[in-house]
Motif scaffolding. Structure first.
Motif: not given
Ligand code: ZN
Ligand code: ZN
Length: 370
Positions: A323-330
């Motif tokens: 998912y972090q490859a698609e949107a900034p995330g934590c």
């Protein structure tokens, strides 16, 4: 305790009693879908055993995705809790029952208060415990389209109840998997000189492979090579003609990640050649490392109150990275302090942690939506 927190515990115990292993989460996903529908959340099924919930505001605005994994492990439960697994050989031994319940709790709270603008997306993901993982399939089905921010959390028993960690940068390792086949020549165990002993060869190889981490990779670079499976032979008086090993490699640095299979080939062929056997490696690149975005992590940290602690990165892996490859995330960890490690038959969580995890989902969503 509020109604939501009681619901979360009840949902979690129901899921704990009825675990389903990766890619077989039929009842679990049906339970999630019907619960979301009762809460007034828009529901779709991106894949056969996953669920996407959506709360959309009337006006446009940011889209925040909250993710929980829903799968159990092929472990026979020995925890002794009164809501223990009723399915022999399957157990929620990683806390994903809690993740699912916490995200349902957040959906209940957010559905009740309404989303004024933008969107909250609830990703209930199947198959986290089995590479290549369910995240890939959900992303292919479009769950991340238009998402501005992705957040998830893992309950974590090595961390005490009441503590939360959200660390920017490298957080969880790349998780790759391999199978090794050693081929020799079977024969009589009393006449080893007429055979090529694959057991002796494989045993030596298990030790030799540890030289990758101990001697061939920069000691300041994190790396793990673990053999988790070793199979050869059926009888005490027979030398088996084949031995099979399987395991996992963990790393953060892309160069280290690429080096490990090369060194496995080099050492494997060398050790096997020394004993007249042959070596074959099947190596599969699994999950990318979980690397937390700096700004996303700062936002998550801003909603954690007195609980915040900093931990060093861990060599566990998680397909939250997809998912972090698609949107900034934590990806945050919520302390669930327990005696036994994750993936242990006696794994138990401190259920008070569920309240903290539920609140974090809600507060992160509110903060992103402004
Ligand atoms: Zn796990
Ligand atoms: Zn897990």
């Amino acid at each position: 305790m509020s109604g939501v927190d009681e619901d979360v515990i009840a949902w979690r115990r129901h899921l704990h009693r009825n675990p389903e292993v990766s890619f077989e989460e039929h009842e679990t996903s049906a339970f999630v879908a019907s619960t979301l529908e009762q809460l007034g959340v828009e529901v779709s099924r991106p894949t056969g055993t996953s669920v996407l919930g959506r709360l959309r505001g009337d006006a446009s605005g940011p889209v925040v995705a909250l993710r929980a994994d829903i799968d159990a492990l092929p472990i026979h439960e020995d925890s002794g809790v009164e809501f223990a697994s009723q399915r022999p050989g399957a157990m929620h031994a990683c806390g994903h029952d809690g993740h699912t319940a916490m995200l349902l709790g957040a959906a209940k709270t957010l559905a009740a208060e309404g989303v004024p603008h933008g969107e909250v997306r609830f990703i209930f993901q199947h198959g986290e415990e089995l590479a290549p993982g369910g995240a890939r399939e959900m992303i292919e089905a479009g769950v991340m389209e238009g998402v501005d921010f992705v957040y998830g959390c893992h309950l974590w028993t090595p961390l005490a109840y009441g503590k939360v960690t959200a660390v920017a940068g490298d957080w969880m390792a790349a998780a790759d998997f391999f199978e090794i086949t050693i081929t020799g020549r079977g024969g009589h165990a009393g006449l080893p000189h007429t055979a090529v002993d694959t057991v002796a060869c494989a045993a030596e190889l298990v030790g030799a492979l540890q030289h990758i981490v101990a001697r061939r990779i920069d000691p300041l670079q994190p790396a793990v090579v673990t053999i988790g499976s070793f199979h050869a032979g059926d009888a005490p008086n027979v030398i088996p003609g084949e031995a099979r090993l399987a395991g996992t490699a963990r790393s953060f640095d892309p160069d280290v990640r690429g080096l490990i299979p090369k060194l496995m080939e080099e050492i494997g062929h060398g050790v096997c050649a020394a004993h007249g056997a042959s070596f074959e490696l099947r190596y599969v690149y699994g999950y990318k490392p979980v690397v937390n975005d700096a700004a996303a992590t700062e936002l998550v940290r801003s909603v954690v109150r007195d609980e915040l602690v900093d931990l060093d990165p861990i060599m566990g892996g998680d397909d939250f990275s997809a998912y972090q490859a698609e949107a900034p995330g934590c990806y945050a960890f919520v302390g669930a302090g327990g005696e036994y490690p994750h993936h242990h038959p006696r794994f138990v969580i401190d259920e008070r942690a569920l309240k903290i995890g539920t609140r974090l989902h809600v507060d992160v969503a509110r903060r992103v939506l402004g």
